[in-house]
Scaffold this active site. Structure first.
Site, PDB file in Angstrom:
ATOM      1  N   ASP A   1      -3.049   6.559  -8.955  1.00  0.00           N
ATOM      2  CA  ASP A   1      -2.687   5.193  -9.344  1.00  0.00           C
ATOM      3  C   ASP A   1      -3.882   4.253  -9.316  1.00  0.00           C
ATOM      4  O   ASP A   1      -4.963   4.617  -8.853  1.00  0.00           O
ATOM      5  CB  ASP A   1      -1.568   4.667  -8.424  1.00  0.00           C
ATOM      6  CG  ASP A   1      -1.843   4.957  -6.940  1.00  0.00           C
ATOM      7  OD1 ASP A   1      -2.996   5.250  -6.583  1.00  0.00           O
ATOM      8  OD2 ASP A   1      -0.887   4.868  -6.140  1.00  0.00           O
TER       9      ASP A   1
ATOM     10  N   GLU B   1       7.751   3.306  -6.507  1.00  0.00           N
ATOM     11  CA  GLU B   1       8.482   2.535  -5.507  1.00  0.00           C
ATOM     12  C   GLU B   1       9.969   2.914  -5.519  1.00  0.00           C
ATOM     13  O   GLU B   1      10.474   3.406  -6.536  1.00  0.00           O
ATOM     14  CB  GLU B   1       8.362   1.041  -5.837  1.00  0.00           C
ATOM     15  CG  GLU B   1       6.939   0.484  -5.749  1.00  0.00           C
ATOM     16  CD  GLU B   1       6.550   0.040  -4.343  1.00  0.00           C
ATOM     17  OE1 GLU B   1       6.906   0.726  -3.365  1.00  0.00           O
ATOM     18  OE2 GLU B   1       5.875  -1.004  -4.236  1.00  0.00           O
TER      19      GLU B   1
ATOM     20  N   ASN C   1       7.841   2.505   2.650  1.00  0.00           N
ATOM     21  CA  ASN C   1       9.176   2.480   2.038  1.00  0.00           C
ATOM     22  C   ASN C   1       9.469   3.786   1.289  1.00  0.00           C
ATOM     23  O   ASN C   1      10.424   3.863   0.534  1.00  0.00           O
ATOM     24  CB  ASN C   1       9.317   1.265   1.106  1.00  0.00           C
ATOM     25  CG  ASN C   1       8.302   1.283  -0.035  1.00  0.00           C
ATOM     26  OD1 ASN C   1       7.593   2.276  -0.225  1.00  0.00           O
ATOM     27  ND2 ASN C   1       8.247   0.208  -0.791  1.00  0.00           N
TER      28      ASN C   1
ATOM     29  N   HIS D   1       7.334   5.267  -0.860  1.00  0.00           N
ATOM     30  CA  HIS D   1       6.683   5.436  -2.168  1.00  0.00           C
ATOM     31  C   HIS D   1       5.623   6.517  -2.119  1.00  0.00           C
ATOM     32  O   HIS D   1       4.985   6.748  -1.097  1.00  0.00           O
ATOM     33  CB  HIS D   1       6.169   4.111  -2.749  1.00  0.00           C
ATOM     34  CG  HIS D   1       4.948   3.517  -2.115  1.00  0.00           C
ATOM     35  ND1 HIS D   1       4.900   2.212  -1.685  1.00  0.00           N
ATOM     36  CD2 HIS D   1       3.720   4.028  -1.860  1.00  0.00           C
ATOM     37  CE1 HIS D   1       3.692   1.959  -1.198  1.00  0.00           C
ATOM     38  NE2 HIS D   1       2.967   3.041  -1.282  1.00  0.00           N
TER      39      HIS D   1
HETATM   40  C1  GLP Z   1      -0.798   2.817  -1.234  1.00  0.00           C
HETATM   41  C2  GLP Z   1      -1.092   3.969  -2.210  1.00  0.00           C
HETATM   42  C3  GLP Z   1      -0.378   5.228  -1.831  1.00  0.00           C
HETATM   43  C4  GLP Z   1      -0.544   5.487  -0.352  1.00  0.00           C
HETATM   44  C5  GLP Z   1       0.107   4.376   0.444  1.00  0.00           C
HETATM   45  C6  GLP Z   1       0.017   4.557   1.964  1.00  0.00           C
HETATM   46  O1  GLP Z   1       0.242   2.001  -1.600  1.00  0.00           O
HETATM   47  N1  GLP Z   1      -0.808   3.654  -3.578  1.00  0.00           N
HETATM   48  O2  GLP Z   1      -0.894   6.311  -2.609  1.00  0.00           O
HETATM   49  O3  GLP Z   1       0.023   6.719   0.011  1.00  0.00           O
HETATM   50  O4  GLP Z   1      -0.547   3.166   0.108  1.00  0.00           O
HETATM   51  O5  GLP Z   1      -1.204   4.085   2.428  1.00  0.00           O
HETATM   52  P1  GLP Z   1      -1.827   4.405   3.829  1.00  0.00           P
HETATM   53  O6  GLP Z   1      -2.360   5.785   3.753  1.00  0.00           O
HETATM   54  O7  GLP Z   1      -2.939   3.397   3.977  1.00  0.00           O
HETATM   55  O8  GLP Z   1      -0.754   4.237   4.835  1.00  0.00           O
END
Ligand code: GLP
Length: 242
Positions: free
Chosen positions: A67, A143, A136, A138
């Site tokens: 993404d 989402e 959440n 995702h």
């Molecule tokens: C972002 C990314 C996800 C990731 C998520 C969790 O929103 N788009 O790909 O898995 O955050 O992030 P973290 O690893 O910092 O908890």
């Protein structure tokens, strides 16, 4: 589902890096689906050191990131493009032309999604998809929603997601409101999915994703249907297993 719990962050990162480097050693032309967020940073660090020891080369590998924030040019300090260069790509021998990340500042984001899907299709299914997990549920930026989308698409980020990512921006106002993400279809098509989560704050969503009902309210729960899902957790995130 292959669920592995690790006592330390270090051993988790190492084990995840070994799976990824093993994929590229077995198939030097491997196609890797890569993730951003704080979770994979330590994994990339280990991969860089495996590369520096001469154990693996990424010269023939191809990568696709999950993404990118809408509106951010690749050179923006908080773009996922910058993230990937900083934490991984600038330190290995990957060929820049083999790196793929959606262009968040493309003039027509819908057209960008079509372009990205065509590139993924031409590359074939990913040998491995690395995933972090949003609070959440995702994955990528898919989402929770009434329906999930198979293909790449533009998504409105949920308030909680923007808040969680605000720590990287100067203020909440600067956190993009939209992103481009690959769809759930592309994620599930990967030959192996490696889901990684760490920390107490992920314990509840990890339980919902792995033990809860399969529902679009928790996109990660769809991973339960994947034939080769590997989950790596630290003790705090894997508390539900005890
Ligand atoms: C972002 C990314 C996800 C990731 C998520 C969790 O929103 N788009 O790909 O898995 O955050 O992030 P973290 O690893 O910092 O908890």
């Amino acid at each position: 589902v292959n669920i592995q719990i690790f006592d330390t962050e270090e051993t988790l990162n190492e084990a995840a890096a070994v799976i990824i480097s093993g994929t590229v050693q077995t198939n030097p032309k491997a196609v890797l689906g890569l993730a951003t967020g704080s979770t994979p940073i330590g994994i990339y660090k280990h991969l860089i050191s495996i590369y520096q020891k001469g154990i693996v080369s990424f010269r023939h590998a191809m990568t696709f990131n999950l993404d990118e924030y809408a509106g951010l040019p690749p050179g923006h300090p908080e773009s996922y493009y910058t993230f990937m260069r900083t934490y991984f790509f600038d330190h290995i021998d990957i060929v820049p032309g083999n790196i793929h990340i959606p262009k968040g500042n493309a003039p027509d984001l819908d057209a960008e999604c079509v372009r990205y899907d065509k590139l993924m299709e031409a590359a074939g299914s990913f040998d491995l998809q690395l995933l972090g997990l949003g609070h959440n549920g995702h994955i990528g930026f898919n989402e929770p929603a009434h329906a999930l989308i198979q293909q790449s698409h533009v998504v409105a980020l949920r308030e909680e997601t923007r808040r969680a990512n605000a720590r990287f921006f100067a203020s909440m106002d600067e956190v993009p409101k939209q992103a481009v993400t690959i769809g759930i279809g592309s994620i599930l098509k990967a030959k192996v999915v490696l889901l990684v989560a760490k920390g107490e704050d992920k314990a509840d969503i990890v339980r919902r994703a792995l033990r809860g009902p399969i529902t679009t309210d928790c996109p990660a729960s769809l991973l339960q249907t994947h034939p080769r899902l590997v989950v790596m957790l630290d003790r705090a995130a894997g508390r539900f297993m005890e």
